[in-house]
Scaffold this motif. Sequence first.
Motif, mmCIF file in Angstrom:
data_model
loop_
_atom_site.group_PDB
_atom_site.id
_atom_site.type_symbol
_atom_site.label_atom_id
_atom_site.label_comp_id
_atom_site.label_asym_id
_atom_site.label_seq_id
_atom_site.Cartn_x
_atom_site.Cartn_y
_atom_site.Cartn_z
ATOM 1 N N LYS A 10 0.817 -1.216 0.000
ATOM 2 C CA LYS A 10 0.000 0.000 0.000
ATOM 3 C C LYS A 10 0.846 1.260 0.000
ATOM 4 C CE LYS A 10 -3.951 -2.090 2.383
ATOM 5 N NZ LYS A 10 -4.851 -2.019 3.558
ATOM 6 N N ASN A 11 2.161 1.100 -0.062
ATOM 7 C CA ASN A 11 3.062 2.261 -0.041
ATOM 8 C C ASN A 11 2.772 3.161 1.153
ATOM 9 O OD1 ASN A 11 4.221 1.360 -2.387
ATOM 10 N ND2 ASN A 11 3.226 2.849 -3.700
ATOM 11 N N THR A 12 2.576 2.556 2.300
ATOM 12 C CA THR A 12 2.165 3.312 3.482
ATOM 13 C C THR A 12 2.956 2.862 4.701
ATOM 14 O OG1 THR A 12 -0.071 3.561 2.594
ATOM 15 C CG2 THR A 12 0.215 3.973 4.946
ATOM 16 N N VAL A 13 3.316 3.818 5.530
ATOM 17 C CA VAL A 13 3.960 3.540 6.803
ATOM 18 C C VAL A 13 3.076 4.133 7.902
ATOM 19 C CG1 VAL A 13 5.396 5.621 6.722
ATOM 20 C CG2 VAL A 13 6.116 3.679 8.114
ATOM 21 N N TYR A 14 3.064 3.469 9.043
ATOM 22 C CA TYR A 14 2.173 3.842 10.134
ATOM 23 C C TYR A 14 2.967 4.119 11.414
ATOM 24 C CZ TYR A 14 -1.076 1.504 6.983
ATOM 25 O OH TYR A 14 -1.805 1.117 5.881
ATOM 26 N N LEU A 15 2.372 4.920 12.268
ATOM 27 C CA LEU A 15 2.899 5.122 13.612
ATOM 28 C C LEU A 15 1.731 4.995 14.577
ATOM 29 C CD1 LEU A 15 5.413 5.815 15.332
ATOM 30 C CD2 LEU A 15 4.637 8.202 15.273
ATOM 31 N N GLN A 16 1.686 3.876 15.290
ATOM 32 C CA GLN A 16 0.663 3.664 16.316
ATOM 33 C C GLN A 16 1.177 4.256 17.613
ATOM 34 O OE1 GLN A 16 -2.508 2.240 16.120
ATOM 35 N NE2 GLN A 16 -2.704 2.986 18.227
ATOM 36 N N MET A 17 0.433 5.192 18.169
ATOM 37 C CA MET A 17 0.860 5.884 19.385
ATOM 38 C C MET A 17 -0.137 5.589 20.490
ATOM 39 S SD MET A 17 2.083 9.527 17.759
ATOM 40 C CE MET A 17 0.414 10.018 17.309
ATOM 41 N N ASN A 18 0.327 4.918 21.520
ATOM 42 C CA ASN A 18 -0.505 4.577 22.669
ATOM 43 C C ASN A 18 0.001 5.281 23.925
ATOM 44 O OD1 ASN A 18 -1.967 2.761 21.019
ATOM 45 N ND2 ASN A 18 -0.553 1.109 21.500
ATOM 46 N N SER A 19 -0.827 5.325 24.933
ATOM 47 C CA SER A 19 -0.467 5.947 26.216
ATOM 48 C C SER A 19 0.134 7.332 25.993
ATOM 49 C CB SER A 19 0.514 5.045 26.973
ATOM 50 O OG SER A 19 -0.033 3.772 27.202
ATOM 51 N N LEU A 20 -0.518 8.117 25.203
ATOM 52 C CA LEU A 20 0.012 9.436 24.849
ATOM 53 C C LEU A 20 0.105 10.349 26.062
ATOM 54 C CD1 LEU A 20 -1.753 9.823 21.430
ATOM 55 C CD2 LEU A 20 0.699 10.080 21.810
ATOM 56 N N LYS A 21 1.127 11.184 26.036
ATOM 57 C CA LYS A 21 1.402 12.123 27.107
ATOM 58 C C LYS A 21 1.383 13.547 26.538
ATOM 59 C CE LYS A 21 4.668 8.804 29.127
ATOM 60 N NZ LYS A 21 6.076 8.598 29.572
ATOM 61 N N PRO A 22 1.138 14.536 27.382
ATOM 62 C CA PRO A 22 1.164 15.924 26.880
ATOM 63 C C PRO A 22 2.486 16.277 26.200
ATOM 64 C CG PRO A 22 0.113 15.853 29.020
ATOM 65 C CD PRO A 22 0.645 14.469 28.764
ATOM 66 N N GLU A 23 3.581 15.696 26.660
ATOM 67 C CA GLU A 23 4.875 15.995 26.057
ATOM 68 C C GLU A 23 5.048 15.381 24.673
ATOM 69 O OE1 GLU A 23 4.289 14.726 29.120
ATOM 70 O OE2 GLU A 23 5.847 13.262 29.677
ATOM 71 N N ASP A 24 4.102 14.569 24.240
ATOM 72 C CA ASP A 24 4.120 14.059 22.873
ATOM 73 C C ASP A 24 3.537 15.061 21.880
ATOM 74 O OD1 ASP A 24 3.213 10.869 24.219
ATOM 75 O OD2 ASP A 24 5.206 11.476 23.507
ATOM 76 N N THR A 25 2.992 16.156 22.377
ATOM 77 C CA THR A 25 2.419 17.179 21.512
ATOM 78 C C THR A 25 3.487 17.761 20.599
ATOM 79 O OG1 THR A 25 0.681 17.774 23.088
ATOM 80 C CG2 THR A 25 1.307 19.446 21.476
ATOM 81 N N ALA A 26 3.231 17.714 19.305
ATOM 82 C CA ALA A 26 4.210 18.175 18.311
ATOM 83 C C ALA A 26 3.605 18.039 16.922
ATOM 84 C CB ALA A 26 5.491 17.344 18.393
ATOM 85 N N ILE A 27 4.319 18.572 15.965
ATOM 86 C CA ILE A 27 4.024 18.262 14.565
ATOM 87 C C ILE A 27 4.843 17.021 14.222
ATOM 88 C CG2 ILE A 27 4.132 19.029 12.175
ATOM 89 C CD1 ILE A 27 3.949 21.899 13.209
ATOM 90 N N TYR A 28 4.182 16.028 13.673
ATOM 91 C CA TYR A 28 4.837 14.778 13.322
ATOM 92 C C TYR A 28 5.062 14.731 11.807
ATOM 93 C CZ TYR A 28 4.351 12.930 18.006
ATOM 94 O OH TYR A 28 4.482 12.717 19.355
ATOM 95 N N TYR A 29 6.300 14.403 11.443
ATOM 96 C CA TYR A 29 6.699 14.360 10.048
ATOM 97 C C TYR A 29 7.119 12.945 9.656
ATOM 98 C CZ TYR A 29 7.108 19.440 10.528
ATOM 99 O OH TYR A 29 6.866 20.765 10.763
ATOM 100 N N CYS A 30 6.761 12.571 8.468
ATOM 101 C CA CYS A 30 7.205 11.330 7.869
ATOM 102 C C CYS A 30 8.405 11.644 6.969
ATOM 103 C CB CYS A 30 6.040 10.764 7.045
ATOM 104 S SG CYS A 30 6.389 9.281 6.130
#
Length: 121
Positions: free
Chosen positions: A76-96
């Motif tokens: 599918k030409n796709t990559v994933y990022l599963q994010m669990n137990s998220l914390k406020p410090e994970d707040t950001a712009i995420y880039y591939c």
Amino acid sequence: QVQLVESGGGLVQAGGSLRLSCAASGRTFTGYAMGWFRQAPGKEREIVGAIGWSAGITYYADSVKGRFTISRDNAKNTVYLQMNSLKPEDTAIYYCAAGRLPMAARNIDTWGQGTQVTVSS
């Protein structure tokens, strides 16, 4: 050159989950290692995780180990990022990113446009 488009960002409460997707188009996806990076306000961009072409090699930053999982579907030409137990410090712009391992800046060929992830406390 391959083009990358991220999706799946949003607002989530602490402890929640999100799954980011990065779809590649244009030049073949074949052979590229893929990485996820993030940049919080006032901070430098940092690597979150990376995965080799065959998915046999993965890397995670210490800050996300055990909480985030990177995977890819080459059909599918796709990559994933599963994010669990998220914390406020994970707040950001995420880039591939697409390139070669190790996913240092010098080894990255293409960046996506980014998707915002906001974790509320």
